[in-house]
Design a protein around this motif. Structure first.
Motif, PDB file in Angstrom:
ATOM      1  N   UNK A 101       0.866  -1.176   0.000  1.00  0.00           N
ATOM      2  CA  UNK A 101       0.000   0.000   0.000  1.00  0.00           C
ATOM      3  C   UNK A 101       0.904   1.226   0.000  1.00  0.00           C
ATOM      4  N   UNK A 102       0.779   2.062  -1.024  1.00  0.00           N
ATOM      5  CA  UNK A 102       1.666   3.216  -1.180  1.00  0.00           C
ATOM      6  C   UNK A 102       0.869   4.509  -1.134  1.00  0.00           C
ATOM      7  N   UNK A 103       1.350   5.461  -0.304  1.00  0.00           N
ATOM      8  CA  UNK A 103       0.700   6.761  -0.205  1.00  0.00           C
ATOM      9  C   UNK A 103       1.603   7.839  -0.809  1.00  0.00           C
ATOM     10  N   UNK A 104       1.007   8.978  -1.125  1.00  0.00           N
ATOM     11  CA  UNK A 104       1.733  10.074  -1.778  1.00  0.00           C
ATOM     12  C   UNK A 104       2.751  10.696  -0.827  1.00  0.00           C
ATOM     13  N   UNK A 105       3.852  11.197  -1.413  1.00  0.00           N
ATOM     14  CA  UNK A 105       4.841  11.972  -0.676  1.00  0.00           C
ATOM     15  C   UNK A 105       5.482  12.944  -1.651  1.00  0.00           C
ATOM     16  N   UNK A 106       6.130  14.008  -1.146  1.00  0.00           N
ATOM     17  CA  UNK A 106       6.744  14.986  -2.055  1.00  0.00           C
ATOM     18  C   UNK A 106       7.724  14.330  -3.021  1.00  0.00           C
ATOM     19  N   UNK A 107       7.692  14.780  -4.248  1.00  0.00           N
ATOM     20  CA  UNK A 107       8.544  14.207  -5.301  1.00  0.00           C
ATOM     21  C   UNK A 107       9.964  14.767  -5.190  1.00  0.00           C
ATOM     22  N   UNK A 126       0.632  -3.444  -6.053  1.00  0.00           N
ATOM     23  CA  UNK A 126       0.563  -2.120  -5.442  1.00  0.00           C
ATOM     24  C   UNK A 126      -0.880  -1.627  -5.379  1.00  0.00           C
ATOM     25  N   UNK A 127      -1.249  -1.092  -4.218  1.00  0.00           N
ATOM     26  CA  UNK A 127      -2.489  -0.351  -4.035  1.00  0.00           C
ATOM     27  C   UNK A 127      -2.108   1.070  -3.644  1.00  0.00           C
ATOM     28  N   UNK A 128      -2.574   2.064  -4.377  1.00  0.00           N
ATOM     29  CA  UNK A 128      -2.201   3.450  -4.105  1.00  0.00           C
ATOM     30  C   UNK A 128      -3.310   4.163  -3.344  1.00  0.00           C
ATOM     31  N   UNK A 129      -2.917   4.983  -2.367  1.00  0.00           N
ATOM     32  CA  UNK A 129      -3.839   5.784  -1.579  1.00  0.00           C
ATOM     33  C   UNK A 129      -3.300   7.202  -1.505  1.00  0.00           C
TER      34      UNK A 129
END
Length: 322
Positions: A101-107, A126-129
């Protein structure tokens, strides 16, 4: 019983009979390099030639459970998570798939590189949140969806009491290296603070070794909900309980959280971190902006205060690198 040499097993020889273990780290003990008269670096990016960094020390104690269950390993992290990539690399070595499970973070450049390496892994679903706060219910949903298989939930950072044993052993390596070189113990050991296992394990290892003067400075690089004082105390108590089963009488760990280097959001680069990366590069050290740059900035600050400092270099190496 394992016959693999680990500093923790040398100190507590009953422990291998009590805990799971798989020898995944082929670079131990990692080098302790003296940068100047008051500054040392434990080079834990060299823990493994498959994928280095701090996670493999923890995986040696937790992934054997997943192997017995048959997997997959269910875990989570940011889209540029070195934890998730390290999990995929080392789980593959044990024949296990990973459900991430992957969440957003600054690029950042490091996030982009890590994401590309993770996308290339064939054993990862992968599951994105959009937010880390959705992580617990999403992990629960993935565990339910994988039934009737027997997935293993690997909490981000692998900072369980079992996983934390890996950094108890790392701290004992640090002490052994100082003893062998006849160096006086440092005033402070600086380490990045994410899920807490590296910091807590280091502090417990120093307590076992009798370094009562040395403080572990845990430099916050993730939200306080994941690594506040209560969370760290709970992890310390549970890990100390495992060590007590092997014959160690627990002593309080000397651990302090440094909050001022965080930057306000997970993965957000900071000016101090950027400058720390520049200085580290001149020393031959590669850092990344989420964790190690912030911890190194704190280490430089401690040096500027006249303290003797050991820095734990936990940045993960690329698959196939050193």
């Amino acid at each position: 019983m394992t016959t693999v040499a680990r500093a923790l097993f040398d100190r507590l020889p009953r422990l291998p009979d009590l805990v799971p273990f798989a020898p995944l780290a082929d670079g131990l003990p990692t080098p302790i390099e003296r940068m100047d008269t008051s500054f040392w670096v434990q080079r834990d990016e060299r823990t493994s030639t498959a994928y280095g960094g701090n996670k493999v020390r923890k995986f040696e104690f937790v992934l054997p459970i997943a192997e017995r269950r048959g997997g997959p390993v269910v875990t989570a992290g940011g889209v540029g998570s070195h934890h998730v990539l390290a999990t995929a690399v080392h789980a593959r070595r044990l024949g296990l798939d990973v459900d991430a499970v992957l969440y957003s973070q600054p690029e950042t450049d490091d996030v982009a590189r890590t994401r590309a390496e993770l996308d290339a892994m064939e054993n990862v679903h992968v599951t994105r949140i959009p937010s880390p706060y959705l992580m617990p219910p999403t992990l629960a949903a993935r565990l339910a969806a994988l039934a009737p298989r027997r997935p293993y939930l690997l909490w981000p950072g692998a900072s369980t009491p079992l996983g934390t044993l890996g950094y108890v052993s790392a701290a004992l390596e640090l002490v052994d290296a100082f003893d062998a070189a006849d160096w006086r113990e440092p005033d402070v050991v600086v380490v990045a603070l994410g899920s807490g296992g590296t910091a807590v394990g280091t502090a417990l290892g120093l307590a076992i070794a009798g370094w009562t003067r040395t403080e572990v400075l845990a430099v916050r690089a993730a939200d306080a909900v994941a690594n506040n004082a209560a969370v760290l105390r709970s992890l310390e108590a549970a890990t100390a309980g495992l060590l007590a089963l092997a014959g160690w009488r627990p002593r309080p760990a000397k651990l302090r959280i440094a909050r001022q280097w965080f930057g306000g959001a997970y993965g957000k680069p900071t000016r101090a971190g950027d400058e720390a990366m520049r200085i580290a590069a001149e020393m031959g050290l590669e850092l990344e902006p989420t964790y190690t740059a912030k911890a190194f900035a704190a280490a430089l600050d401690q040096l500027g205060r006249g303290r003797r400092v050991a820095f734990i270099q936990t940045f993960a190496g690329s698959p196939g690198g050193d």
